[in-house]
Design a protein around this motif. Sequence first.
Motif, PDB file in Angstrom:
ATOM      1  N   ASN A 128       7.298   6.169 -20.562  1.00  0.00           N
ATOM      2  CA  ASN A 128       6.554   4.976 -20.160  1.00  0.00           C
ATOM      3  C   ASN A 128       7.483   4.047 -19.385  1.00  0.00           C
ATOM      4  N   LEU A 129       7.829   4.467 -18.187  1.00  0.00           N
ATOM      5  CA  LEU A 129       8.806   3.747 -17.381  1.00  0.00           C
ATOM      6  C   LEU A 129       8.171   2.499 -16.783  1.00  0.00           C
ATOM      7  N   GLN A 130       8.797   1.344 -17.023  1.00  0.00           N
ATOM      8  CA  GLN A 130       8.243   0.074 -16.563  1.00  0.00           C
ATOM      9  C   GLN A 130       9.116  -0.561 -15.481  1.00  0.00           C
ATOM     10  N   VAL A 131       9.690   0.247 -14.625  1.00  0.00           N
ATOM     11  CA  VAL A 131      10.530  -0.284 -13.551  1.00  0.00           C
ATOM     12  C   VAL A 131      10.107   0.335 -12.223  1.00  0.00           C
ATOM     13  N   ASP A 132      10.463  -0.348 -11.144  1.00  0.00           N
ATOM     14  CA  ASP A 132      10.208   0.164  -9.800  1.00  0.00           C
ATOM     15  C   ASP A 132      11.208   1.281  -9.515  1.00  0.00           C
ATOM     16  N   ILE A 133      10.724   2.465  -9.177  1.00  0.00           N
ATOM     17  CA  ILE A 133      11.621   3.601  -8.978  1.00  0.00           C
ATOM     18  C   ILE A 133      12.074   3.756  -7.530  1.00  0.00           C
ATOM     19  N   ASP A 134      11.479   3.017  -6.612  1.00  0.00           N
ATOM     20  CA  ASP A 134      11.819   3.192  -5.197  1.00  0.00           C
ATOM     21  C   ASP A 134      13.268   2.804  -4.904  1.00  0.00           C
ATOM     22  N   GLY A 135      13.758   1.756  -5.567  1.00  0.00           N
ATOM     23  CA  GLY A 135      15.145   1.336  -5.366  1.00  0.00           C
ATOM     24  C   GLY A 135      16.140   2.404  -5.788  1.00  0.00           C
ATOM     25  N   PRO A 136      16.053   2.887  -7.035  1.00  0.00           N
ATOM     26  CA  PRO A 136      16.959   3.962  -7.461  1.00  0.00           C
ATOM     27  C   PRO A 136      16.857   5.219  -6.606  1.00  0.00           C
ATOM     28  N   ILE A 137      15.644   5.559  -6.168  1.00  0.00           N
ATOM     29  CA  ILE A 137      15.488   6.739  -5.312  1.00  0.00           C
ATOM     30  C   ILE A 137      16.265   6.549  -4.017  1.00  0.00           C
ATOM     31  N   SER A 138      16.111   5.389  -3.400  1.00  0.00           N
ATOM     32  CA  SER A 138      16.770   5.108  -2.124  1.00  0.00           C
ATOM     33  C   SER A 138      18.283   5.107  -2.248  1.00  0.00           C
ATOM     34  N   GLU A 139      18.793   4.589  -3.377  1.00  0.00           N
ATOM     35  CA  GLU A 139      20.231   4.375  -3.517  1.00  0.00           C
ATOM     36  C   GLU A 139      20.984   5.551  -4.125  1.00  0.00           C
ATOM     37  N   THR A 140      20.310   6.386  -4.919  1.00  0.00           N
ATOM     38  CA  THR A 140      21.050   7.390  -5.695  1.00  0.00           C
ATOM     39  C   THR A 140      20.602   8.833  -5.479  1.00  0.00           C
ATOM     40  N   PHE A 141      19.511   9.061  -4.754  1.00  0.00           N
ATOM     41  CA  PHE A 141      19.004  10.421  -4.595  1.00  0.00           C
ATOM     42  C   PHE A 141      19.417  11.012  -3.250  1.00  0.00           C
ATOM     43  N   ALA A 142      19.573  12.332  -3.227  1.00  0.00           N
ATOM     44  CA  ALA A 142      19.882  13.050  -1.994  1.00  0.00           C
ATOM     45  C   ALA A 142      18.637  13.108  -1.105  1.00  0.00           C
ATOM     46  N   GLU A 143      18.842  13.391   0.176  1.00  0.00           N
ATOM     47  CA  GLU A 143      17.730  13.390   1.128  1.00  0.00           C
ATOM     48  C   GLU A 143      16.647  14.393   0.746  1.00  0.00           C
ATOM     49  N   SER A 144      17.040  15.577   0.284  1.00  0.00           N
ATOM     50  CA  SER A 144      16.043  16.587  -0.088  1.00  0.00           C
ATOM     51  C   SER A 144      15.202  16.119  -1.273  1.00  0.00           C
ATOM     52  N   GLU A 145      15.808  15.370  -2.194  1.00  0.00           N
ATOM     53  CA  GLU A 145      15.077  14.845  -3.349  1.00  0.00           C
ATOM     54  C   GLU A 145      14.120  13.735  -2.915  1.00  0.00           C
ATOM     55  N   LYS A 146      14.574  12.879  -2.012  1.00  0.00           N
ATOM     56  CA  LYS A 146      13.704  11.816  -1.492  1.00  0.00           C
ATOM     57  C   LYS A 146      12.483  12.411  -0.799  1.00  0.00           C
ATOM     58  N   GLN A 147      12.712  13.450  -0.017  1.00  0.00           N
ATOM     59  CA  GLN A 147      11.611  14.081   0.710  1.00  0.00           C
ATOM     60  C   GLN A 147      10.605  14.702  -0.257  1.00  0.00           C
ATOM     61  N   ALA A 148      11.099  15.359  -1.297  1.00  0.00           N
ATOM     62  CA  ALA A 148      10.204  15.972  -2.284  1.00  0.00           C
ATOM     63  C   ALA A 148       9.367  14.914  -2.995  1.00  0.00           C
ATOM     64  N   LEU A 149       9.975  13.796  -3.355  1.00  0.00           N
ATOM     65  CA  LEU A 149       9.264  12.735  -4.063  1.00  0.00           C
ATOM     66  C   LEU A 149       8.241  12.037  -3.174  1.00  0.00           C
ATOM     67  N   SER A 150       8.523  11.936  -1.884  1.00  0.00           N
ATOM     68  CA  SER A 150       7.617  11.241  -0.966  1.00  0.00           C
ATOM     69  C   SER A 150       6.280  11.951  -0.827  1.00  0.00           C
ATOM     70  N   GLN A 151       6.218  13.213  -1.219  1.00  0.00           N
ATOM     71  CA  GLN A 151       5.001  14.001  -1.078  1.00  0.00           C
ATOM     72  C   GLN A 151       4.137  13.992  -2.340  1.00  0.00           C
ATOM     73  N   LEU A 152       4.563  13.249  -3.369  1.00  0.00           N
ATOM     74  CA  LEU A 152       3.873  13.293  -4.659  1.00  0.00           C
ATOM     75  C   LEU A 152       3.053  12.037  -4.911  1.00  0.00           C
ATOM     76  N   GLU A 153       1.992  12.195  -5.722  1.00  0.00           N
ATOM     77  CA  GLU A 153       1.203  11.053  -6.167  1.00  0.00           C
ATOM     78  C   GLU A 153       1.972  10.291  -7.251  1.00  0.00           C
ATOM     79  N   THR A 154       1.473   9.124  -7.620  1.00  0.00           N
ATOM     80  CA  THR A 154       2.234   8.189  -8.452  1.00  0.00           C
ATOM     81  C   THR A 154       2.750   8.802  -9.750  1.00  0.00           C
ATOM     82  N   GLN A 155       1.858   9.359 -10.604  1.00  0.00           N
ATOM     83  CA  GLN A 155       2.303   9.851 -11.905  1.00  0.00           C
ATOM     84  C   GLN A 155       3.210  11.061 -11.765  1.00  0.00           C
TER      85      GLN A 155
END
Length: 232
Positions: A128-155
């Motif tokens: 039950n994560l109650q934080v914005d995940i976009d910041g951590p994704i931008s700052e700590t994830f590799a490009e391939s991980e960012k691309q994979a996440l960008s294609q997914l729905e919220t949950q």
Amino acid sequence: MSSLWHQKLTTVGDIVVVYIDLSNNEIWENQAFHLLDKSEQTRVHRFRDQSARREFTLCRAALRYHLCKMNDCKNKELRIISHNNEKPVAYINGSKIRYEFNLSHTTGHGLLALAPTRRLGIDVEHRNLQVDIDGPISETFAESEKQALSQLETQDKVDVFLRIWTAKEALIKATGEGFRADTTSFSVPDEFFRGSCNKFSPFRLPHYHEFEWTILNLSSTSYVATLVYEVA
């Protein structure tokens, strides 16, 4: 209700994983507090936040209990020391022990991993994560991980984010790098974070190529957790 707030969750070879119940329970906290040494008890009193005080008390006492059990020593003979935010080191009667251990906690849950010699790391996060995940994704994830996440729905995005996040955290704990690590420089295996496999081995980090790692999913319905350990 269990008489102890901690119990063995699973074993993986010579690795023991312990589940720690961090529910609000005064009896458990009192029992745990009396397992701590004087310096740890002093540290408990410095916490202003009640939840942080409870988490430290229950987790540190569980660690002491299992280290003593595995090394056949008395609680008063054990000291756990941290130097400059490095990984804690355990001593029995002044002599450093070779046991590897790592601990992680989130709201209501803690996990402890211990092994005689193998490097390891563990991380747990509440679902039950109650934080914005976009910041951590931008700052700590590799490009391939960012691309994979960008294609997914919220949950689905949150679920995959947590699998990647806990795997990265466990990996940098296992190597001992901690926050010094550049987590954008490596990607968690696609098969693992998409859930098509719960165990991936061997995995090599580009900057730690001499070591091989196993990445293991330990998630439950309440939390997402990943154990990383050195391939023997």
